[in-house]
Motif scaffolding. Structure first.
Motif, PDB file in Angstrom:
ATOM      1  N   THR A   1       0.747  -1.496   0.269  1.00 38.34           N
ATOM      2  CA  THR A   1       0.097   0.173  -0.086  1.00 38.34           C
ATOM      3  C   THR A   1       0.739   1.005   0.043  1.00 38.34           C
ATOM      4  O   THR A   1       0.368   2.434  -1.329  1.00 38.34           O
ATOM      5  N   ALA A   2       2.200   1.511   0.786  1.00 34.27           N
ATOM      6  CA  ALA A   2       2.620   2.472   0.224  1.00 34.27           C
ATOM      7  C   ALA A   2       3.416   2.823  -0.852  1.00 34.27           C
ATOM      8  O   ALA A   2       3.439   3.963  -0.982  1.00 34.27           O
ATOM      9  N   TYR A   3       3.743   1.283  -2.095  1.00 33.18           N
ATOM     10  CA  TYR A   3       4.518   2.079  -2.680  1.00 33.18           C
ATOM     11  C   TYR A   3       3.344   1.965  -3.389  1.00 33.18           C
ATOM     12  O   TYR A   3       4.148   3.347  -4.978  1.00 33.18           O
ATOM     13  N   PHE A   4       2.217   1.235  -3.811  1.00 36.26           N
ATOM     14  CA  PHE A   4       1.328   2.431  -4.285  1.00 36.26           C
ATOM     15  C   PHE A   4       0.968   3.205  -4.660  1.00 36.26           C
ATOM     16  O   PHE A   4       0.152   4.156  -4.279  1.00 36.26           O
ATOM     17  N   GLY A   5       1.385   4.388  -3.184  1.00 38.76           N
ATOM     18  CA  GLY A   5       1.045   5.616  -2.458  1.00 38.76           C
ATOM     19  C   GLY A   5      -0.059   5.829  -1.768  1.00 38.76           C
ATOM     20  O   GLY A   5      -1.342   6.277  -1.686  1.00 38.76           O
ATOM     21  N   ARG A   6      -0.659   4.542  -0.950  1.00 36.76           N
ATOM     22  CA  ARG A   6      -2.322   4.252  -0.032  1.00 36.76           C
ATOM     23  C   ARG A   6      -3.959   4.767  -0.801  1.00 36.76           C
ATOM     24  O   ARG A   6      -4.461   5.885  -0.084  1.00 36.76           O
ATOM     25  N   PRO A   7      -3.987   4.216  -2.078  1.00 37.89           N
ATOM     26  CA  PRO A   7      -4.591   4.154  -2.818  1.00 37.89           C
ATOM     27  C   PRO A   7      -6.104   4.014  -2.113  1.00 37.89           C
ATOM     28  O   PRO A   7      -7.022   5.182  -2.779  1.00 37.89           O
ATOM     29  N   ALA A   8      -6.438   3.728  -1.023  1.00 32.81           N
ATOM     30  CA  ALA A   8      -7.771   2.683  -0.632  1.00 32.81           C
ATOM     31  C   ALA A   8      -8.175   3.451   0.461  1.00 32.81           C
ATOM     32  O   ALA A   8      -9.370   4.461   0.431  1.00 32.81           O
ATOM     33  N   LEU A   9      -7.048   5.312   0.629  1.00 34.47           N
ATOM     34  CA  LEU A   9      -7.653   6.039   1.373  1.00 34.47           C
ATOM     35  C   LEU A   9      -8.331   6.738   0.884  1.00 34.47           C
ATOM     36  O   LEU A   9      -8.919   8.159   1.068  1.00 34.47           O
ATOM     37  N   GLU A  10      -8.426   7.213  -0.343  1.00 31.42           N
ATOM     38  CA  GLU A  10      -9.076   7.985  -1.431  1.00 31.42           C
ATOM     39  C   GLU A  10     -10.033   7.499  -1.799  1.00 31.42           C
ATOM     40  O   GLU A  10     -10.804   8.317  -2.197  1.00 31.42           O
ATOM     41  N   MET A  11     -10.428   6.573  -1.647  1.00 32.97           N
ATOM     42  CA  MET A  11     -12.179   5.944  -1.664  1.00 32.97           C
ATOM     43  C   MET A  11     -12.773   5.101  -0.791  1.00 32.97           C
ATOM     44  O   MET A  11     -11.386   5.239   0.844  1.00 32.97           O
ATOM     45  N   THR A  12     -13.987   4.840  -0.587  1.00 35.68           N
ATOM     46  CA  THR A  12     -14.769   4.322   0.593  1.00 35.68           C
ATOM     47  C   THR A  12     -14.693   2.858  -0.124  1.00 35.68           C
ATOM     48  O   THR A  12     -15.508   2.701  -1.398  1.00 35.68           O
TER      49      THR A  12
ATOM     50  N   ALA B   1      -4.816   1.719  -6.912  1.00 37.18           N
ATOM     51  CA  ALA B   1      -4.398   2.316  -7.343  1.00 37.18           C
ATOM     52  C   ALA B   1      -4.770   2.699  -8.565  1.00 37.18           C
ATOM     53  O   ALA B   1      -5.100   4.519  -9.185  1.00 37.18           O
ATOM     54  N   ARG B   2      -5.324   2.184  -9.577  1.00 33.87           N
ATOM     55  CA  ARG B   2      -5.746   2.108 -11.128  1.00 33.87           C
ATOM     56  C   ARG B   2      -7.243   2.668 -11.035  1.00 33.87           C
ATOM     57  O   ARG B   2      -7.410   3.467 -11.577  1.00 33.87           O
ATOM     58  N   MET B   3      -8.064   2.063 -10.181  1.00 30.82           N
ATOM     59  CA  MET B   3      -9.778   3.046  -9.545  1.00 30.82           C
ATOM     60  C   MET B   3      -9.500   4.190  -9.055  1.00 30.82           C
ATOM     61  O   MET B   3     -10.231   5.180  -9.679  1.00 30.82           O
ATOM     62  N   ALA B   4      -8.768   4.488  -8.297  1.00 30.78           N
ATOM     63  CA  ALA B   4      -8.146   5.726  -7.480  1.00 30.78           C
ATOM     64  C   ALA B   4      -8.047   6.602  -8.342  1.00 30.78           C
ATOM     65  O   ALA B   4      -8.853   8.078  -8.728  1.00 30.78           O
ATOM     66  N   ASP B   5      -7.256   6.399  -9.658  1.00 25.22           N
ATOM     67  CA  ASP B   5      -6.897   7.414 -11.181  1.00 25.22           C
ATOM     68  C   ASP B   5      -7.595   7.391 -12.115  1.00 25.22           C
ATOM     69  O   ASP B   5      -7.758   8.398 -12.260  1.00 25.22           O
ATOM     70  N   ALA B   6      -8.667   6.290 -11.748  1.00 27.35           N
ATOM     71  CA  ALA B   6     -10.205   6.759 -13.196  1.00 27.35           C
ATOM     72  C   ALA B   6     -11.009   7.494 -11.910  1.00 27.35           C
ATOM     73  O   ALA B   6     -12.051   7.315 -12.956  1.00 27.35           O
ATOM     74  N   GLY B   7     -11.012   7.247 -10.533  1.00 25.61           N
ATOM     75  CA  GLY B   7     -11.809   8.424 -10.395  1.00 25.61           C
ATOM     76  C   GLY B   7     -12.711   8.595  -9.411  1.00 25.61           C
ATOM     77  O   GLY B   7     -14.021   8.410  -9.266  1.00 25.61           O
ATOM     78  N   CYS B   8     -12.500   6.263  -9.293  1.00 20.56           N
ATOM     79  CA  CYS B   8     -13.525   5.777  -8.742  1.00 20.56           C
ATOM     80  C   CYS B   8     -13.674   6.561  -6.696  1.00 20.56           C
ATOM     81  O   CYS B   8     -12.735   6.371  -6.496  1.00 20.56           O
TER      82      CYS B   8
END
Length: 256
Positions: free
Chosen positions: A98-109, A169-176
């Motif tokens: 999660t650290a390597y990919f920039g903790r993307p889960a924190l950007e989504m619910t 990370a792909r989901m966060a970048d796609a605006g999910c």
């Protein structure tokens, strides 16, 4: 990314080397290691990848994450490799990923669904509800993964941490805004979901399955129960005997 940045939220022991080592990628499959990578040594049910330490070092691995000590002669042969020891490398791999990919889960619910039967059906229903309300939603599950309208193949119900956080990370970048995720007992037992926090989770039922892995129903139940220490709220089917038990046991850690 520097190793010390990846280790920020982890307890570890630096066996040798430097925390300023640059890490280009993370691996747990020794066949895929490339120069500059961090190789996570996993103690599996059939093999122990600590045995491949010398092999991955020869391929250019810059860092080894270990769970138990390496033989002195092996360590001595790896003077240029940084070695970091963890209590559990499975847990460490989840947090490193999660650290390597920039903790993307924190950007989504995050929404999780577990149980023996019905996970896929419930996940699709929740995704449909969220999208009908106008929310871009990602799906991680048994049949396939979805990023909005894009469909991607699924190898496991719940991916390994590297694949999982790469997908997030792909989901966060796609605006999910939301991610609906099937959470398998194997993934929970193997700590693939360590470090994630779910806004809500659901439990469908528990029937005899996967006992070749878990051994007995009690172990299977406790693997599923781990999800309910990782959420803010839960919906539990109490028409199921294990669901009724679960609801009674987790009221102190999350609303049901």
């Amino acid at each position: 990314m520097l190793l010390k940045q990846l280790l920020k939220n982890l307890d570890y022991t630096l066996v040798q080397g430097c925390l300023n080592t640059e890490v280009t990628d993370i691996y747990y499959d020794s066949r895929k290691v490339t120069p500059g990578g961090l190789f996570v040594c996993i103690v599996g049910t059939q093999r122990d990848s600590h045995d491949y330490a010398a092999d991955v070092a020869a391929k250019g691995a810059a860092v080894l994450a270990i769970q138990h000590d390496l033989p002195a002669e092996v360590l001595a042969a790896l003077p240029d490799v940084t070695v970091v020891k963890f209590e559990s490398t499975r847990y460490a791999m989840a947090l490193l990923s999660t650290a390597y990919f920039g903790r993307p889960a924190l950007e989504m619910t995050m929404v999780g669904v577990t149980g023996t039967n019905g996970k896929t059906t419930v996940s699709y229903m929740v995704k449909h509800i969220l999208e009908s309300a106008g929310h871009q939603t990602g799906l991680i599950g048994t049949i396939h993964n979805e990023i909005g309208d894009i469909t991607l193949p699924a190898k496991h119900t719940t991916p390994d941490p590297l694949a999982l956080h790469g997908m997030l990370a792909r989901m966060a970048d796609a605006g999910c805004e939301y991610v609906v995720m099937e959470c398998s007992s194997h993934a929970l037992d193997q700590q693939r979901l360590a470090g994630l926090r779910f806004a809500s989770v659901g439990f469908t039922n528990l029937t005899q399955d996967h006992l070749d892995y878990h051994g007995d129903m009690e172990s299977y139940y406790h693997a599923k129960k781990k999800l309910f220490s990782m959420c803010d709220a839960a919906a539990i089917n109490i028409d199921d005997a294990y669901g009724e038990r679960l609801a009674a046991e987790v009221r102190h850690i999350c609303p049901v």
